[in-house]
Design an enzyme around this catalytic site. Sequence first.
Site, short mmCIF file in Angstrom:
data_model
loop_
_atom_site.label_atom_id
_atom_site.label_comp_id
_atom_site.label_asym_id
_atom_site.label_seq_id
_atom_site.Cartn_x
_atom_site.Cartn_y
_atom_site.Cartn_z
N CYS A 67 0.78 -1.26 -0.06
CA CYS A 67 -0.25 -0.09 -0.04
C CYS A 67 0.84 1.28 -0.15
O CYS A 67 0.28 2.29 -0.45
CB CYS A 67 -1.08 -0.02 1.33
N ASN B 194 -10.36 0.08 0.63
CA ASN B 194 -8.64 -0.05 0.37
C ASN B 194 -8.16 -0.54 -0.69
O ASN B 194 -8.16 -1.71 -1.08
CB ASN B 194 -8.25 -0.95 1.67
N HIS C 99 -3.12 7.10 1.99
CA HIS C 99 -3.78 5.67 1.85
C HIS C 99 -4.94 5.58 2.50
O HIS C 99 -4.94 5.59 3.78
CB HIS C 99 -2.64 4.74 2.18
#
Length: 327
Positions: A113, A284, A254
């Site tokens: 990520c 996500n 993020h």
Amino acid sequence: MLRTRIVGTGAYAPEKVLTNLELESMVETSDAWIRERTGIVERRIAAPEQASSDLATAAAERALENAGITADQLDLIIVATVTPDTPLPSCAAYVQAKLGAKNAFAFDLVAACAGSLYGLSVADQFIQTGKVKHALVIGVELLSRIVDWSDRNTCVLFGDAAGAMVLAPGNEGDRGVLSTHLYLDGDAAGILHIPGGGSRMPASPEVLEQKLNKVHMNGREVYRFAVRALQDSVRTALQANGLTAADVNHVVAHQANLRIIEAVLSRLDIPLERCHLNLDRYGNTSSASVPMTLDEANRAGALKPGDVIAMMAIGAGMAWGSAIVRW
Ligand SMILES: CC(C)(COP(=O)(O)OP(=O)(O)OC[C@H]1O[C@@H](n2cnc3c(N)ncnc32)[C@H](O)[C@@H]1OP(=O)(O)O)[C@@H](O)C(=O)NCCC(=O)NCCS
């Protein structure tokens, strides 16, 4: 030294929407639980015929158009992904071919990520040294292909998407990438990983049966780690630039979990309203998250020349980092 500017952004999310309500019929969960614990309401799922390079190329084409350059002007393409089309060659090879970016060298970067922030930092070095003029950094993930759809601890969290940034040297004073700070703690690798399918445990009937080729996560540990690491890295970044929380006009984070973002920003004294949020709609999306969020803010006209943007991301590794950009 040259200063890198972000001169174009783009994003792509697949059409198919998977809502929390639909997930209720797939695993033992509820819309209320997911909203309350994560802030996620729905996510996008790629069509069966789509691979990561398809999403990446769509986002890249939008970023190139936004930057006003053509693919043959690119010198470097970095694709941050943990879900390449194939183990070999890189996803970047397919993206380069689809874009027709024949003058660019290209490679994949694995930092989960945090991948797009890692990619931004790497491309920034190439541009600062004059080695590269136009760089394309893409974050793309088809997480729907690597989650265990029977594991409610993980399957409710993730979505598919791509985001892209075009970078070029700037000549407008201190506008551009002011700093990047990257970190990794490999001792924490086991709290978020895919144990099988690699060289340690190659794909086998056993690996498939035990779903060792899917994401395994200790959610609580990841949460704790993320809150601490993200706030430290943003604080370090602000200090390195002689800035304070009050100077931050935008946060591009993020989007893993709204509660993580709230906890980090409240500890940093940055109002949540300065953070651009889209995890309610996309969940996500790992490395796609930061460039996709930046693109939304850019296209909404929210980013004014001179605005200070604080970026932060964390993911498996554990790998994390921050960047400060003056738009
Ligand atoms: C995953 C996460 C949302 C779980 O929230 P939490 O408040 O920590 O919840 P817990 O892990 O304490 O679980 C509480 C209970 O909910 C259950 N639960 C887990 N997922 C659930 C779901 N989708 N629906 C309903 N219940 C669920 C758990 O089994 C647990 O039940 P138990 O108490 O009977 O064991 C949270 O830990 C998180 O966001 N962690 C970070 C994950 C992340 O961002 N990963 C990617 C990083 S890039």
